[in-house]
Structures are given as structure tokens and as C-alpha cells.
Design an enzyme around this catalytic site. Structure first.
Site, mmCIF file in Angstrom:
data_model
loop_
_atom_site.group_PDB
_atom_site.id
_atom_site.type_symbol
_atom_site.label_atom_id
_atom_site.label_comp_id
_atom_site.label_asym_id
_atom_site.label_seq_id
_atom_site.Cartn_x
_atom_site.Cartn_y
_atom_site.Cartn_z
ATOM 1 N N LYS A 325 -8.067 9.458 -79.039
ATOM 2 C CA LYS A 325 -6.817 9.142 -79.742
ATOM 3 C C LYS A 325 -5.883 8.353 -78.823
ATOM 4 O O LYS A 325 -5.336 7.323 -79.223
ATOM 5 C CB LYS A 325 -6.166 10.464 -80.188
ATOM 6 N N ARG A 330 -3.381 2.982 -77.570
ATOM 7 C CA ARG A 330 -3.032 1.966 -76.567
ATOM 8 C C ARG A 330 -3.789 0.668 -76.796
ATOM 9 O O ARG A 330 -3.292 -0.417 -76.481
ATOM 10 C CB ARG A 330 -3.291 2.529 -75.165
ATOM 11 N N GLY A 398 3.288 11.753 -82.439
ATOM 12 C CA GLY A 398 4.252 11.709 -81.342
ATOM 13 C C GLY A 398 3.953 10.566 -80.389
ATOM 14 O O GLY A 398 4.860 9.915 -79.870
ATOM 15 N N ASP A 619 -3.787 19.335 -74.388
ATOM 16 C CA ASP A 619 -4.099 19.427 -75.822
ATOM 17 C C ASP A 619 -5.195 20.446 -76.113
ATOM 18 O O ASP A 619 -5.532 20.685 -77.268
ATOM 19 C CB ASP A 619 -4.530 18.049 -76.346
ATOM 20 N N LYS A 646 4.724 20.738 -79.101
ATOM 21 C CA LYS A 646 3.653 19.866 -79.625
ATOM 22 C C LYS A 646 3.768 19.818 -81.149
ATOM 23 O O LYS A 646 4.815 20.139 -81.699
ATOM 24 C CB LYS A 646 2.296 20.394 -79.164
ATOM 25 N N ARG A 691 -4.816 20.781 -84.257
ATOM 26 C CA ARG A 691 -5.607 21.489 -83.244
ATOM 27 C C ARG A 691 -5.610 23.006 -83.474
ATOM 28 O O ARG A 691 -6.550 23.698 -83.099
ATOM 29 C CB ARG A 691 -5.113 21.142 -81.839
HETATM 30 C C1 S3P Z 1 -0.677 11.825 -75.136
HETATM 31 C C2 S3P Z 1 -0.039 12.596 -74.201
HETATM 32 C C3 S3P Z 1 0.160 14.044 -74.345
HETATM 33 C C4 S3P Z 1 -0.730 14.635 -75.419
HETATM 34 C C5 S3P Z 1 -0.774 13.792 -76.673
HETATM 35 C C6 S3P Z 1 -1.258 12.395 -76.361
HETATM 36 C C7 S3P Z 1 -0.788 10.374 -74.892
HETATM 37 O O1 S3P Z 1 1.491 14.311 -74.683
HETATM 38 O O2 S3P Z 1 -0.319 15.945 -75.739
HETATM 39 O O3 S3P Z 1 -1.663 14.375 -77.622
HETATM 40 O O4 S3P Z 1 -1.584 9.720 -75.586
HETATM 41 O O5 S3P Z 1 -0.094 9.883 -74.024
HETATM 42 P P1 S3P Z 1 2.610 14.446 -73.536
HETATM 43 O O6 S3P Z 1 2.503 13.266 -72.712
HETATM 44 O O7 S3P Z 1 3.922 14.510 -74.250
HETATM 45 O O8 S3P Z 1 2.273 15.721 -72.835
#
Ligand code: S3P
Length: 738
Positions: A325, A330, A398, A619, A646, A691
Site C-alpha cells: 500500500k 508513492r 490517512g 500496522d 490509526k 486490519r
Molecule cells: C504509512 C505509514 C504508517 C502506517 C500507514 C502507512 C505510510 O503510518 O501506519 O499504514 O505509507 O507512510 P504513520 O507513519 O503515521 O505511523
């Protein structure tokens, strides 16, 4: 229902009046339905075919007796009808209309009444068809359609409430807006398209020599586009004159757009043409998705998914879980900002990464796919993004919101980032605050929650930022903003977090300085398109690693899994717990290490999970809680307070769910204490968190009875096809949709 409405009078039994009368007559919540039409034959027909209860002979008498009056007459006739009925209206009578324009109806009412009645609330149902007359009355016409009420300063709140209930009783969704706004919105979304349809048919009919041929061969596009030219000419004549100003403004805007297209075609300007079409398609998809609340992928279009699991079983064979993911997000972001064409394979077709993909389409980037994980991105360069047609909606993601905020803070245009209910509860101050230090202007809702309103045209300056929490999203957000900021932008992390942004920037030829726990970029560089092979997501593989680790008889190989050192906390922790886990065929693909992971059942033991592993497995904790519940002894999780912010509060969600299944577990502010033992059956909530849902599914392998997991639709955000793959591997899970 007691609403004191004994008689509702509908004046005008055309399509809208007739349909409303019929719907109200059938639902019996608004008293007897009295009908009156200027043409007595229509009134009688309404009675005969069961559209109304009573046919009014005298308008004056019917008005006197009515508690609620609906004026369903053409907008032009409104003033005359209002004048006719005004002397007979009682003070408390409710009055509304169904006209497509509102300012002129209000003006007419002002001329008729010395002061506007408090029961008067103009309205407009956005429904219709090309049919007309009482024969066409259809009680379902308003179901799932919008009705706009335009309450006036004089309108009483009781009147607004009752009329809202009236329309809701027909199955409509009621919105409220002021009169001017209504007329503007309708000019753009209804009146202009009708004008264009009439005009296109008329122009072709008049100006083409072989117009019969043109119409004979007219294909679907012409038919679709001109369907509304079959509407009532008198009505549309009246609407055009009634909403003159707003329609002219929209028409001028449209003429400018068409003439831009003309110029582009004339000068063979492919970029403009493609740009217009891409933006238009994106806007259409974007708005229909937001409006209908539907999802990007098939999996999510089913609301309310429940998982039912049967106890026992083991997992075996070789499987490949979907693409990573974080890397998928990215790849779209950097591919869009690169110069040239980026080809991506293994892209995760989950809701979250599709939300990022759609965001860039919204900003004018041409992106083909995804088809079987293949995506082609026609990069626009660092300064080539276009203003999106509306707020950018990123659903549950997020990562999309936090990373995009960095990028958008540096654009020349304003943007707004919105998300679903779960995302709207998550903290965004962690990105907004440091971005503000760089000079960004960002407005958040209360407590730094979404939506984020980002002001364009700000000059950003590089900063050094010591992150207060170990977050790859915050780090990536600032590095992306740093691509545009004056000077150097550097970020120091308190503990290692995933470094996909740094690796991928390097892969796109953009220099990133790495010095211990500090990553830095400077503006002025360029991203060069490249190929990206997205490995399988170790976070998705985790559910199957834990499944094999806890279920006796399991022997499972997970293929092509990304084993970036900043993501392998789960492997380290499971090994510490005694798991039998082997990495095979280790290799590097496009700057990311990859391996096949073979894992066989072996009894696990409880441990205190080392805190330095927490960010490397952030995660993976929901699944790890399940592993701990199956281990011998006590497992302690600490230093993991990030889990509370989360997609759900993952500590609470797992504590509640495992307790419901009879597990001895206590939550702590930054983790939990879990006693290994037996897992029972029961009903657990996933709290809209993908999850959590998948973790309880895995728990079924060691449960003693059925587990029902509610609200599992969000599993598609990161793991489309999870249930099918879980079944293939040996987990006894069924999906119930509906
Ligand atoms: C992610 C970073 C993590 C992770 C999210 C994906 C990313 O979050 O929990 O599922 O792709 O940069 P945080 O950076 O807020 O811990």
C-alpha cells in the site's frame, strides 16, 4: 402521525403535482389529498385514476379548507395563482411550490402578499421526466431524488420541518439552501444542459443540409446528450426568462469553454484537448462518487460486509498477497510529478491507493489503468498539477491525506482534502503544524481533524524538523513539501520508520541526503520517470504469517513479499515468539528488497515486544495481538500509543474484541497485556478498520466456536480479495453482504 394536516391541496396536476399527490395519497401521512387543475378534465381524471382523494370544484373553497397547499403550476403562472388564492389562505396554512426557479417565485409572492406568510417555504424537487400530464403521475418519482427547500427569513421553523417531512415521506432527500444559491446551482446543473440539448438538436435540424440523414444515423451519444430536448417547451421558455441572470452567466462561461476547445482543435493542440478531456472525466467520476458515496473498487460497493468464520483449520500452499500500500501510493505521487511516463506493476488496487490515483486524476494527470496491477502515469512535472474541480476525497486513507497535504501546501491553487468518517477523526495537526512552520497556510477542523483547507500560492521555506512521533507519513509529507521549499528541508525521526519515500525519490533520480536518523531534500531538482515493481505488502502478508504461526498443521509460503528493513518488525517479533519462519529467494526489485517467506506452525511463547520493533511493525499489531492470545504465557505490548490514532483505536478495538472472545487481556495507555489461552466464539466489531477485521478472521483458526465480525467492508482499502485468498489458504470464512 399527528401533524395536524387533514387536507393537502395540490394545485396543478401535471407530472410533478400528480406524482406528489399520488405518493402522499398512498402514504396517508398528510391527510386527504385534494386536487385542483385549471383543466377540470385533468382534475376528474386524477380522481378516476386514483391520484387524488377529492377533486376540488372551487379553488377558493379548497384553499380555505386546506392545511397544506402545494403549488405545482408553471413558474410563469405562479403569480396569478398566488393572487387567486391569497384571499382564502388561513394564517397557519403551509404553502410551498415546486418551481424550478426560486427568486421569481419569491418576487411574485412579495407582490401578492403585503407580508410573506410564515407558512410559505418555496421548494424544488429535482426529479422529472419528459412525460407530462396527470396520466404520467408516478408515486416513485421522488424516491432517492433530491428536493431543495429554500426557507425565507419569514418562514417558520415548524413550516420548514413539516415540509421536510412531507418530501421525506415520498422517499426524497431534502436539502436546504438560500434562494440565490438555488438559482445559481440550477442554472449550471439543469438549465444550461437543457438549453444545450435544445440548441444542438435545433442547430443540426436547421443548419445541416442532410439533417434527416444526420438524425437517422444519430448514435447513442447524440441520443443521450439530447434526451432532455424532449422536455416541455413552454416550461423551458418560462424557466429561461425567470432565471435569466444566472443562466446567462453560466452560458457565457460555457461559451468560453467551447471556444477554448475550438482553438485547441484548430491548432491541433493535443495537450489542451487531452487536458480538458482528462479533467472532465476525472471531475465526472469524482462528483458521481462523492454524491453517491460509492467506492473506487468493486469490493467496496457492497455496504455492510460481515465475516462469519468457522473454528479450526490450517493454512497451506503458496500464495501472493496484493501489492504494498505505501509503495503504491508513492508510485502514483512521484510518477505524477515526474517528467516522462512511469510504468507501475504490482500496484495495489485497494481503495486507499485508488483514492490517491483519483486525486491525481482530479489534478489533471493522465493515468491509465489499473489493469491487473499495471498503471501508466503520464507525469506532468513538479509544477504541472492543475486545480482540482472540487474537494479531493481520499476516503479512508490517512497516507493519502498526510502525504498530499505536503505536496498541496506548495501548489499555486487552493485545495481541500476530505475523507470518510474514520479518517475525519484522525489527527492532522501532526502534518499541518510543521507545514505551517514552512510557511504553509492550512485550516483544519476542530482539534486539527480533517477536512484540511490548504491555501495555494504560498512560498515555502525549508526547515529542520525533529519529529515528536515516529511517523513515516509525517516525514514523507515534509520531504514532499521540501521538493518545493526554499533551501533544505530535513526531518529527524525518533525511531526508524518506513523509508519508501526516500528510496523512491532516489529511484526517480531526486537526491536525498541521509545522515543517521535525518533525511533531507532540497528544492530545484527534477524527477525522472522510471519503472516501479511494487512487491507484495508485508502488512497484508502478516495475516497469513500469523495464521500459519498459530494453526497446527500449517506450512505456507508467501511470495514476493517486500522485506524492507524498516518494515520487518513482524518477522523479528514472530521469530522472538518462537515462530518457524524462513526467508527464501532474497533479491532486490527496483530499490526494495523482496523475498518469499515460508512459515510453518510452531508453538509460540509470550514475550515483552521490544519497543524498538514497534514502528517497524506498526500496522501489524492487530494480528500480533491474536498471535499473543495463542501463545503460551504473557505478551506485553508497550510504547505503542500510536496504535490509538490509526483507522480505529487499535488497542481498544483489539482489547474489546478479544475480551468478547473470552481472552484475558488488559489495555494500557500505550499497549496491552495479553495472556495466551483459549479463544472462544462470539461477535466482534471491526470499527470500520480493515486490519481489525482481518485479524479476527485469522483468530478463527484457533477459536473454539464461530466468530462473527461486523463492518468488514473496509477490508478492501488495503486487501481486495482477502476473503477469497483466505479461503484458498484454508481459513473457514464466509462473507455476508447487504
Ligand atoms: C504509512 C505509514 C504508517 C502506517 C500507514 C502507512 C505510510 O503510518 O501506519 O499504514 O505509507 O507512510 P504513520 O507513519 O503515521 O505511523
Amino acid at each position: 402521525m399527528n401533524n395536524n394536516i387533514n387536507k393537502t391541496l395540490i394545485i396543478g396536476l401535471g407530472l410533478i403535482g400528480g406524482s406528489l399527490a399520488k405518493a402522499l395519497k398512498l402514504n396517508r401521512q398528510f391527510g386527504q389529498i385534494v386536487g385542483y387543475d385549471r383543466d377540470p378534465e385533468e382534475t376528474q381524471k386524477g380522481l378516476q385514476i386514483g391520484v387524488i382523494d377529492i377533486a376540488a370544484d372551487s379553488l377558493a373553497e379548497a384553499v380555505e379548507q386546506a392545511d397544506l397547499i402545494v403549488l405545482a403550476v408553471p413558474v410563469k403562472a405562479m403569480e396569478k395563482v398566488l393572487g387567486d388564492i391569497a384571499p382564502f389562505i388561513a394564517e397557519e396554512t403551509l404553502i410551498t411550490d415546486v418551481g424550478s426557479t426560486k427568486a421569481n417565485v419569491v418576487a411574485a409572492a412579495q407582490r401578492v402578499f403585503s407580508s410573506l406568510p410564515t407558512g410559505f417555504v418555496p421548494g424544488h424537487p429535482i426529479a422529472g421526466s419528459e412525460k407530462s400530464g396527470v396520466d404520467a403521475a408516478d408515486e416513485t418519482l421522488f424516491e432517492q431524488h433530491k428536493v431543495i427547500l429554500t426557507p425565507l427569513a419569514e418562514s417558520s421553523s415548524e413550516a420548514v420541518n413539516l415540509l421536510t417531512l412531507m418530501w421525506q415521506s415520498t422517499g426524497a432527500e431534502v436539502l436546504k439552501m438560500d434562494v440565490e444559491k438555488h438559482d445559481e446551482v440550477l442554472a449550471a446543473t439543469s438549465h444550461l444542459p437543457h438549453l444545450l440539448a435544445f440548441s444542438l438538436v435545433d442547430t443540426l435540424a436547421q443548419e445541416q443540409d442532410n439533417n434527416t440523414d444526420i438524425f437517422r444515423y444519430a448514435a447513442g451519444g447524440f441520443r443521450d446528450f439530447t434526451r432532455i430536448a424532449g422536455s416541455d417547451p413552454t416550461m423551458w421558455h418560462d424557466i429561461c426568462l425567470a432565471n435569466k441572470e444566472a443562466i446567462l452567466a453560466q452560458l457565457d462561461c460555457f461559451i468560453r469553454g467551447v471556444s477554448r476547445l475550438r482553438t485547441a482543435i484548430d491548432s491541433s493542440d493535443s495537450e489542451s484537448l487531452l487536458g480538458t478531456f482528462t479533467r472532465a472525466r476525472a471531475a465526472r467520476e469524482h462528483f458521481s462518487r462523492i454524491l453517491s458515496g460509492t467506492a473506487y473498487s468493486q469490493d467496496m460497493s457492497d455496504q455492510n460486509v460481515t465475516f462469519h468464520t468457522q473454528p479450526g483449520g490450517s493454512v497451506n500452499g503458496r500464495i501472493r498477497v496484493p501489492g504494498d500500500k505505501s509503495i503504491s501510493h508513492r508510485s502514483i505521487m512521484l510518477g505524477s510529478l515526474a517528467d516522462g511516463v512511469t510504468e507501475v506493476t504490482g500496484f495495489l488496487e485497494g481503495e486507499d491507493s485508488l483514492a490517491t490515483l483519483q486525486s491525481f486524476r482530479d489534478m489533471g494527470v493522465v493515468i491509465e489503468g489499473p489493469t491487473d496491477g499495471e498503471v501508466t502515469i503520464y507525469g506532468v512535472g513538479l509544477n504541472g498539477l492543475k486545480e482540482p474541480p472540487g474537494p479531493i476525497y481520499v476516503g479512508n486513507s490517512g497516507t493519502s491525506m498526510r502525504l498530499l497535504s505536503g505536496l498541496l501546501a506548495a501548489q499555486s491553487f487552493d485545495t481541500e482534502l476530505t475523507g470518510d468518517a474514520s479518517l475525519t477523526k484522525r489527527p492532522m495537526g501532526r502534518v499541518a503544524d510543521p507545514l505551517r512552520l514552512m510557511g504553509a497556510e492550512i485550516e483544519t477542523a476542530d482539534n486539527g481533524r480533517p477536512p484540511l483547507k490548504i491555501k495555494g500560492g504560498q512560498k515555502l521555506s525549508g526547515i529542520h524538523y525533529d519529529m515528536p512521533m515516529a511517523s513515516a507519513q509525517v516525514k514523507s509529507c515534509l520531504l514532499l513539501a521540501g521538493l518545493y521549499a526554499d533551501g533544505e528541508t530535513s526531518v529527524t525521526e525518533p525511531a526508524p520508520t518506513r523509508d519508501h519515500t526516500e528510496r523512491m525519490l532516489t529511484g526517480f533520480g531526486y537526491p536525498v541526503k541521509q545522515d543517521g536518523s535525518t533525511a533531507a531534500v532540497s528544492s530545484g531538482g527534477q524527477l525522472h520517470a522510471t519503472r516501479i515493481d511494487v512487491p507484495a505488502d508485508i502488512s497484508s502478508a502478516t495475516f497469513f504469517m500469523v495464521a500459519a504461526a498459530i494453526a497446527p498443521g500449517s506450512d505456507l509460503t508467501l511470495e514476493h513479499v517486500g522485506i524492507n528493513p524498516t518494515r520487518i518488525g513482524i518477522i523479528n517479533i514472530l521469530r522472538l515468539m518462537g515462530a518457524d519462519l524462513e526467508l527464501q529467494n532474497e533479491r532486490e526489485v527496483g530499490g526494495e528488497p523482496v523475498a518469499d517467506i515460508r512459515i510453518k506452525y510452531a508453538p509460540l511463547k509470550g514475550i515483552h515486544i521490544p519497543e524498538d520493533q514497534v514502528p517497524l511493525a506498526i500496522d501489524e499489531f492487530p494480528a500480533l495481538f491474536v498471535a499473543a492470545a495463542c501463545a503460551e504465557g504473557t505478551t506485553i505490548v508497550s510504547g505503542a500509543e500510536e496504535l490509538r490514532v490509526k483507522e480505529s483505536d487499535r488497542i481498544q478495538s483489539m482489547v474489546d474484541g478479544l475480551k468478547a472472545l473470552g481472552v484475558d487481556i488488559e489495555g494500557t495507555p500505550d499497549g496491552a497485556i495479553i495472556q495466551g489461552g483459549e479463544i472462544g466464539g462470539g461477535v466482534v466489531e471491526s470499527h470500520d478498520d480493515h486490519r481489525i477485521a482481518m485479524s479476527f478472521c485469522v483468530a478463527s483458526l484457533r477459536a473454539t466456536a464461530e466468530i462473527t465480525i461486523n463492518e468488514c467492508q473496509n477490508v478492501a482499502t488495503s486487501f481486495p480479495g482477502f476473503v477469497e485468498l483466505a479461503q484458498t489458504a484454508g481459513i473457514k470464512v464466509e462473507k455476508e453482504e447487504g
